[in-house]
Design a protein around this motif. Structure first.
Motif, PDB file in Angstrom:
ATOM      1  N   GLN A   1       0.827  -1.202   0.000  1.00 17.58           N
ATOM      2  CA  GLN A   1       0.000   0.000   0.000  1.00 17.58           C
ATOM      3  C   GLN A   1       0.868   1.262   0.000  1.00 17.58           C
ATOM      4  OE1 GLN A   1      -3.273   0.207  -0.422  1.00 17.58           O
ATOM      5  NE2 GLN A   1      -3.293  -2.007  -0.662  1.00 17.58           N
TER       6      GLN A   1
ATOM      7  N   ARG B   1       3.307   1.335  -4.070  1.00 20.09           N
ATOM      8  CA  ARG B   1       2.383   0.679  -4.994  1.00 20.09           C
ATOM      9  C   ARG B   1       3.053   0.201  -6.268  1.00 20.09           C
ATOM     10  NH1 ARG B   1      -2.765   1.550  -3.245  1.00 20.09           N
ATOM     11  NH2 ARG B   1      -3.703   1.246  -5.292  1.00 20.09           N
TER      12      ARG B   1
ATOM     13  N   HIS C   1      -2.934  -8.529 -18.718  1.00 19.92           N
ATOM     14  CA  HIS C   1      -3.355  -9.432 -17.643  1.00 19.92           C
ATOM     15  C   HIS C   1      -2.324  -9.515 -16.517  1.00 19.92           C
ATOM     16  CE1 HIS C   1      -6.689 -11.877 -19.871  1.00 19.92           C
ATOM     17  NE2 HIS C   1      -6.751 -10.595 -20.145  1.00 19.92           N
TER      18      HIS C   1
ATOM     19  N   PRO D   1      -1.108  -6.023  -7.476  1.00 18.41           N
ATOM     20  CA  PRO D   1      -2.561  -5.819  -7.357  1.00 18.41           C
ATOM     21  C   PRO D   1      -2.981  -4.354  -7.393  1.00 18.41           C
ATOM     22  CG  PRO D   1      -1.641  -6.207  -5.203  1.00 18.41           C
ATOM     23  CD  PRO D   1      -0.483  -6.296  -6.169  1.00 18.41           C
ATOM     24  N   ASN D   2      -2.028  -3.430  -7.489  1.00 19.33           N
ATOM     25  CA  ASN D   2      -2.340  -2.016  -7.258  1.00 19.33           C
ATOM     26  C   ASN D   2      -2.718  -1.237  -8.513  1.00 19.33           C
ATOM     27  OD1 ASN D   2      -1.834  -2.272  -4.479  1.00 19.33           O
ATOM     28  ND2 ASN D   2       0.357  -2.126  -4.853  1.00 19.33           N
TER      29      ASN D   2
ATOM     30  N   PRO E   1      -4.098  -3.193 -16.418  1.00 18.06           N
ATOM     31  CA  PRO E   1      -5.565  -3.000 -16.383  1.00 18.06           C
ATOM     32  C   PRO E   1      -6.375  -4.129 -15.741  1.00 18.06           C
ATOM     33  CG  PRO E   1      -4.672  -2.425 -18.533  1.00 18.06           C
ATOM     34  CD  PRO E   1      -3.571  -3.090 -17.778  1.00 18.06           C
ATOM     35  N   GLU E   2      -6.002  -5.392 -15.956  1.00 25.47           N
ATOM     36  CA  GLU E   2      -6.907  -6.471 -15.552  1.00 25.47           C
ATOM     37  C   GLU E   2      -6.321  -7.330 -14.440  1.00 25.47           C
ATOM     38  OE1 GLU E   2      -9.152  -8.713 -18.435  1.00 25.47           O
ATOM     39  OE2 GLU E   2      -8.743  -7.217 -19.966  1.00 25.47           O
ATOM     40  N   VAL E   3      -6.553  -6.891 -13.195  1.00 28.04           N
ATOM     41  CA  VAL E   3      -6.027  -7.625 -12.045  1.00 28.04           C
ATOM     42  C   VAL E   3      -6.785  -8.947 -11.891  1.00 28.04           C
ATOM     43  CG1 VAL E   3      -5.702  -7.568  -9.555  1.00 28.04           C
ATOM     44  CG2 VAL E   3      -5.374  -5.497 -10.896  1.00 28.04           C
ATOM     45  N   GLY E   4      -6.044 -10.023 -11.731  1.00 21.88           N
ATOM     46  CA  GLY E   4      -6.676 -11.321 -11.490  1.00 21.88           C
ATOM     47  C   GLY E   4      -7.105 -12.039 -12.750  1.00 21.88           C
ATOM     48  N   ALA E   5      -6.792 -11.485 -13.922  1.00 26.15           N
ATOM     49  CA  ALA E   5      -7.181 -12.151 -15.164  1.00 26.15           C
ATOM     50  C   ALA E   5      -6.280 -13.351 -15.431  1.00 26.15           C
ATOM     51  CB  ALA E   5      -7.134 -11.172 -16.324  1.00 26.15           C
TER      52      ALA E   5
ATOM     53  N   ASP F   1     -12.538 -15.171 -19.990  1.00 19.99           N
ATOM     54  CA  ASP F   1     -11.856 -14.075 -19.290  1.00 19.99           C
ATOM     55  C   ASP F   1     -12.672 -13.646 -18.070  1.00 19.99           C
ATOM     56  OD1 ASP F   1      -9.856 -12.264 -18.879  1.00 19.99           O
ATOM     57  OD2 ASP F   1     -10.485 -10.861 -20.417  1.00 19.99           O
TER      58      ASP F   1
ATOM     59  N   SER G   1     -12.660 -16.562 -15.390  1.00 20.61           N
ATOM     60  CA  SER G   1     -11.410 -16.783 -14.652  1.00 20.61           C
ATOM     61  C   SER G   1     -11.090 -15.592 -13.744  1.00 20.61           C
ATOM     62  CB  SER G   1     -10.265 -17.078 -15.613  1.00 20.61           C
ATOM     63  OG  SER G   1     -10.224 -16.144 -16.667  1.00 20.61           O
ATOM     64  N   SER G   2     -11.326 -14.364 -14.238  1.00 21.83           N
ATOM     65  CA  SER G   2     -11.042 -13.187 -13.395  1.00 21.83           C
ATOM     66  C   SER G   2     -11.918 -13.193 -12.145  1.00 21.83           C
ATOM     67  CB  SER G   2     -11.327 -11.889 -14.162  1.00 21.83           C
ATOM     68  OG  SER G   2     -10.502 -11.786 -15.280  1.00 21.83           O
TER      69      SER G   2
ATOM     70  N   GLN H   1     -11.082 -15.844  -9.563  1.00 21.95           N
ATOM     71  CA  GLN H   1      -9.921 -15.425  -8.760  1.00 21.95           C
ATOM     72  C   GLN H   1     -10.350 -14.415  -7.687  1.00 21.95           C
ATOM     73  OE1 GLN H   1      -6.266 -15.410  -9.154  1.00 21.95           O
ATOM     74  NE2 GLN H   1      -5.792 -13.476  -8.159  1.00 21.95           N
TER      75      GLN H   1
ATOM     76  N   THR I   1      -8.396  -1.789  -2.875  1.00 22.69           N
ATOM     77  CA  THR I   1      -7.623  -2.079  -4.082  1.00 22.69           C
ATOM     78  C   THR I   1      -8.368  -3.047  -4.983  1.00 22.69           C
ATOM     79  OG1 THR I   1      -5.568  -1.718  -2.876  1.00 22.69           O
ATOM     80  CG2 THR I   1      -5.414  -2.986  -4.913  1.00 22.69           C
TER      81      THR I   1
ATOM     82  N   SER J   1      -9.890  -2.381  -8.794  1.00 22.18           N
ATOM     83  CA  SER J   1      -9.535  -3.155  -9.988  1.00 22.18           C
ATOM     84  C   SER J   1     -10.783  -3.739 -10.641  1.00 22.18           C
ATOM     85  CB  SER J   1      -8.523  -4.250  -9.646  1.00 22.18           C
ATOM     86  OG  SER J   1      -9.129  -5.290  -8.912  1.00 22.18           O
TER      87      SER J   1
ATOM     88  N   THR K   1     -12.235  -0.950 -12.820  1.00 21.35           N
ATOM     89  CA  THR K   1     -11.450  -0.791 -14.051  1.00 21.35           C
ATOM     90  C   THR K   1     -11.786  -1.881 -15.060  1.00 21.35           C
ATOM     91  OG1 THR K   1      -9.667   0.076 -12.677  1.00 21.35           O
ATOM     92  CG2 THR K   1      -9.116  -0.537 -14.944  1.00 21.35           C
ATOM     93  N   THR K   2     -11.715  -3.140 -14.602  1.00 19.92           N
ATOM     94  CA  THR K   2     -11.911  -4.264 -15.507  1.00 19.92           C
ATOM     95  C   THR K   2     -13.321  -4.284 -16.074  1.00 19.92           C
ATOM     96  OG1 THR K   2     -10.313  -5.544 -14.243  1.00 19.92           O
ATOM     97  CG2 THR K   2     -11.788  -6.770 -15.696  1.00 19.92           C
TER      98      THR K   2
END
Lengths: 251, 236
Positions: free
Chosen positions: A57, A60, A125, A197-198, A202-206, B111, B114-115, B118, B205, B209, B212-213
């Protein structure tokens, strides 16, 4: 009897005093030295555990502190079809319009160069892409890089002909060129950006998994096409891109 | 009496309160060299600092409730609601991925699936650590936003889901795009609220995200719908 001893000592003040072993003093000094050593070790150990290259945090995007890092902001989610090309503004590219099918980035070590448009989608991703010049990175150096990628999610590697420096690292909006595989900045770049993760990509967790033939097939990826870009390659201002039309419209 | 005899002989250098107890060792402190006194003094300071630091750490741990938000808080409420919301999105995306004939739609559905799988794992993990239930109690959706609701915006009804499962080919893709677009847009307000108000930084956080996604995915789905000559559904 203590008084007797004392009396003797006061009689010849300097000489007999040396016989008297100051155990209390020695003990105190030992305790203090142990305390200083212990605190020193504790602080050192803690500072070693808190890596300056781990996103948090308070920090970042740790990659901003890496000497030589190159930054460029890009918009995500602009797609092209498998037939289209993008006239990227960087070599290798690290952001901008991209194919709707992302390249597998689940620890893939591609033996051959792969089409830019697919690789850029994987950066969106959260993957880190290690590109290397096959003419200058071979043998032990290549093994060193491979070990950083194989079996590691959000990592991928491919040869890239004509690189300025032997190795170039890409993350979405970030690039770092390094001269050899033992450069410590490689691990700093990976630790700072891979899966951060910050919101630095663009695509966190993809996902980094590919769906195979008909989509992106890691065993048979679309071939790399180098520069110069063809006349009809799409510009970096995102005109003519997007998922409309449905052919390249995946996320 | 021993002490007094000592005092009488060595009185000038030794204060009387010291020799009362230290007669065995004599004036070890005053006789010690300066560097040894300095070492002992530094040690005393360090011990004081250590005790103070430990006390501070213990008090600090007791007064850090942000890492175990309570039931009804923004953090817990958002994670519980969004877990339910995500589960339905995953359910629809899995169906589309398995049954569409359009490779681009298959990729999009994968996509999303899976996103959100998670993200669901992260949310469930935090709720478990905080010893909270994994989903919202029935009828209490969005209570953390000040207005308990029987359902959340964008959620598909059972009839919607049956219609999706009964479709094939392009009608299936259109159903999927319409339902998922409304689903994304319905969840946006919750995500934005949590991104701004959650007390735990990691929750903020994650919510950021998601915004955004899903904003970007909504644009893509709007275009994909238009390309198929279909319009978005009104918000429910």
């Amino acid at each position: 009897m203590a008084g007797a001893r004392k009396r003797t000592s006061s009689a010849g003040r300097s000489a007999p005093k040396n016989r008297q072993v100051p155990w209390l003093l020695i003990g105190a000094i030992v305790v203090v030295l142990a305390l200083i050593g212990g605190i020193g070790f504790f602080l050192f150990d803690r500072s070693a555990q808190i890596s300056p290259w781990r996103p948090s945090q308070d920090n970042r995007d740790p990659s901003l502190a890496i000497p030589g890092i190159v930054l460029q902001a890009y918009e995500g989610q602009h797609h092209v079809t498998p037939e289209q090309r993008v006239a990227y503004d960087r070599t290798p590219p690290f952001g901008g319009p991209h194919d709707g099918y992302w390249a597998a980035c689940n620890g893939q070590v591609y033996p051959q160069p792969v089409r830019n448009e697919n690789m850029v989608h994987s950066l969106e991703h959260g993957a880190v892409w290690i590109a290397y010049d096959p003419a200058r990175v071979q043998g032990a150096a290549l093994d060193t890089l491979t070990a950083k990628v194989q079996g590691q999610n959000q990592m991928m590697m491919s040869p890239y002909p004509g690189l300025e420096q032997p190795i170039s690292l890409q993350s979405w909006g970030h690039q770092l060129a390094v001269p050899d595989a033992t450069d410590p900045r490689i691990d700093q770049f990976i630790s700072s950006l891979r899966g951060n993760p910050n919101g630095v990509f663009p695509e966190v967790g993809a996902s980094c998994d590919a769906l195979g033939p008909g989509a992106f097939d890691p065993a048979n990826p679309p071939p790399f096409e180098g520069q110069p870009y063809p006349r009809d390659a799409l510009p970096m201002n995102y005109q003519g891109t997007s998922g409309a039309g449905g052919m390249g419209g995946a996320g | 009496m021993t002490a007094s005899s000592v005092t009488s002989q060595v009185s000038p250098p030794e204060p009387p309160d010291v020799d009362d107890h230290d007669d065995d060792h004599g004036g070890w402190w005053s006789d010690s060299p300066g560097w040894a006194k300095a070492v002992v003094a530094v040690g005393a300071v360090l011990i004081l600092l250590l005790v103070g630091g430990l006390a501070g750490a213990v008090i600090g741990q007791r007064t850090a409730p942000t890492y175990a938000p309570a039931a009804g808080s923004v953090d817990v409420g958002f994670l519980q609601d969004m877990s339910v919301h995500h589960r339905q999105a995953i359910q629809m995306a899995v169906w589309e991925r398995s049954n569409t004939t359009d490779p681009a739609l298959r990729q999009l559905a994968f996509d999303i699936e899976s996103s959100q799988t998670q993200q669901l794992g992260m949310m469930q993990g935090w709720l478990q650590l905080w010893e909270q239930r994994g989903e919202t109690a029935p009828g209490q959706y969005m209570a953390w936003m000040g207005m308990p609701m029987p359902s959340m915006p964008g959620m598909a009804t059972e009839a919607d889901l049956q219609r999706l499962r009964a479709s094939t080919g392009q009608p299936l893709d259109v159903e999927f795009l319409q339902l998922m677009l409304r689903h994304h847009e319905g969840g946006l307000h919750m995500m934005e609220s949590a991104a701004a108000q959650a007390s735990v930084p990691a929750v903020r956080t994650l919510a950021t995200s998601m915004v955004t996604t899903q904003t970007a995915e909504s644009q893509t789905m709007t275009q994909l719908l238009a390309a198929r000559g279909a319009a978005p559904l009104p918000m429910n």
